[in-house]
Design an enzyme around this catalytic site. Structure first.
Site, short mmCIF file in Angstrom:
data_model
loop_
_atom_site.label_atom_id
_atom_site.label_comp_id
_atom_site.label_asym_id
_atom_site.label_seq_id
_atom_site.Cartn_x
_atom_site.Cartn_y
_atom_site.Cartn_z
N GLN A 10 0.84 -1.19 0.00
CA GLN A 10 0.00 0.00 0.00
C GLN A 10 0.88 1.25 0.00
O GLN A 10 1.95 1.26 0.62
CB GLN A 10 -0.90 0.03 1.24
CG GLN A 10 -1.89 -1.10 1.32
CD GLN A 10 -2.68 -1.09 2.62
OE1 GLN A 10 -2.16 -0.69 3.67
NE2 GLN A 10 -3.92 -1.53 2.56
N HIS A 34 -7.85 8.50 5.03
CA HIS A 34 -6.59 9.00 4.50
C HIS A 34 -6.88 10.12 3.49
O HIS A 34 -8.03 10.44 3.19
CB HIS A 34 -5.81 7.87 3.85
CG HIS A 34 -5.29 6.86 4.84
ND1 HIS A 34 -4.02 6.35 4.79
CD2 HIS A 34 -5.87 6.28 5.93
CE1 HIS A 34 -3.83 5.49 5.78
NE2 HIS A 34 -4.95 5.43 6.48
N ARG A 83 -7.84 0.77 -1.86
CA ARG A 83 -8.54 0.34 -0.65
C ARG A 83 -9.68 1.34 -0.48
O ARG A 83 -9.45 2.51 -0.13
CB ARG A 83 -7.60 0.32 0.55
CG ARG A 83 -8.24 -0.23 1.82
CD ARG A 83 -7.17 -0.47 2.88
NE ARG A 83 -7.72 -0.83 4.17
CZ ARG A 83 -8.03 -2.07 4.55
NH1 ARG A 83 -7.85 -3.07 3.70
NH2 ARG A 83 -8.51 -2.31 5.75
#
Length: 218
Positions: free
Chosen positions: A3, A73, A121
């Site tokens: 990631q 995020h 994600r």
């Protein structure tokens, strides 16, 4: 694979001489408690370039692909009206809130080519602590897919900027029932055309087999 992400307002600016965190809007993060600077065009441009450079380093290091993170995020902070209160071309409308994540993924694709896996994600519903509904998350997923930005989605549910959302929805622990979000993920999966992964609290092979057999995820 690995990631890559930018935490945005979720970062910690309180060490040594670090600069303030950055975010689409100057709204205090509820868990990490940082007061972020609202990103200007320079910030946006440099972060887009940094994502592309990070993805290229992963490819040159021998990885087969990467995934970015939405949720709480930075990319997700632009997508959600809860954290994006901008009135310029990066806020307000659906298309404007998708603009920065789209720029990031287009830059990653340009830097790494079509033979490198790029996924997200991706939040399929922000739950009770958020504002993005399941229907709008589907619309966003379809938007990124149609723009050639993603090869897969790694689906998550809920919010991660509150203790309740993080522990109960986003990363459910041992006190949660098995595979609590398989059906909402399945609703999202059936609306998009790329593979959809999901792992939250799927802790035994029987639950995994059931989720795949029922067409809830890949």
């Amino acid at each position: 694979m690995c990631q890559i992400t930018h935490l945005g307002r979720r970062g910690d600016p309180y060490t040594q001489d670090w600069l303030s965190t950055i975010a689409p809007s100057p709204i205090r993060e509820t868990l990490h408690r940082s007061f972020p600077k609202e990103m200007d065009e320079y910030d946006i441009d440099r972060v887009v370039k940094a994502y592309a450079a990070a993805a290229l380093r992963c490819k040159e290091g021998g990885l087969d692909g990467i995934e970015t993170l939405t949720g709480a995020h930075l990319l997700g902070q632009f997508l959600s009206p809860k954290t994006n209160k901008r009135t310029d071309r990066f806020g307000g409308s659906f298309e404007n809130r998708c603009r920065f994540p789209l720029m990031v993924h287009q830059a990653i694709r340009k830097a790494t080519g079509d033979d490198f896996l790029v996924g997200m994600r991706f939040t399929v519903d922000e739950g009770v602590d958020g504002e993005l509904t399941a229907d709008e998350c589907i619309k966003m997923g379809q938007f990124f897919e149609q723009n050639g930005c993603v090869d897969f989605f790694n689906a998550i549910y809920g919010s991660m900027d509150t203790e309740r959302g993080l522990a109960y929805e986003n990363m459910p622990g041992m006190d949660s029932k098995i595979a609590p979000w398989v059906e909402p993920v399945g609703h999202f999966k059936r609306a998009v055309g790329v593979p959809v992964f999901h792992a939250a609290r799927i802790a035994d092979i029987h639950s995994a087999r059931y989720a795949i057999a029922e067409g809830h995820l890949d």
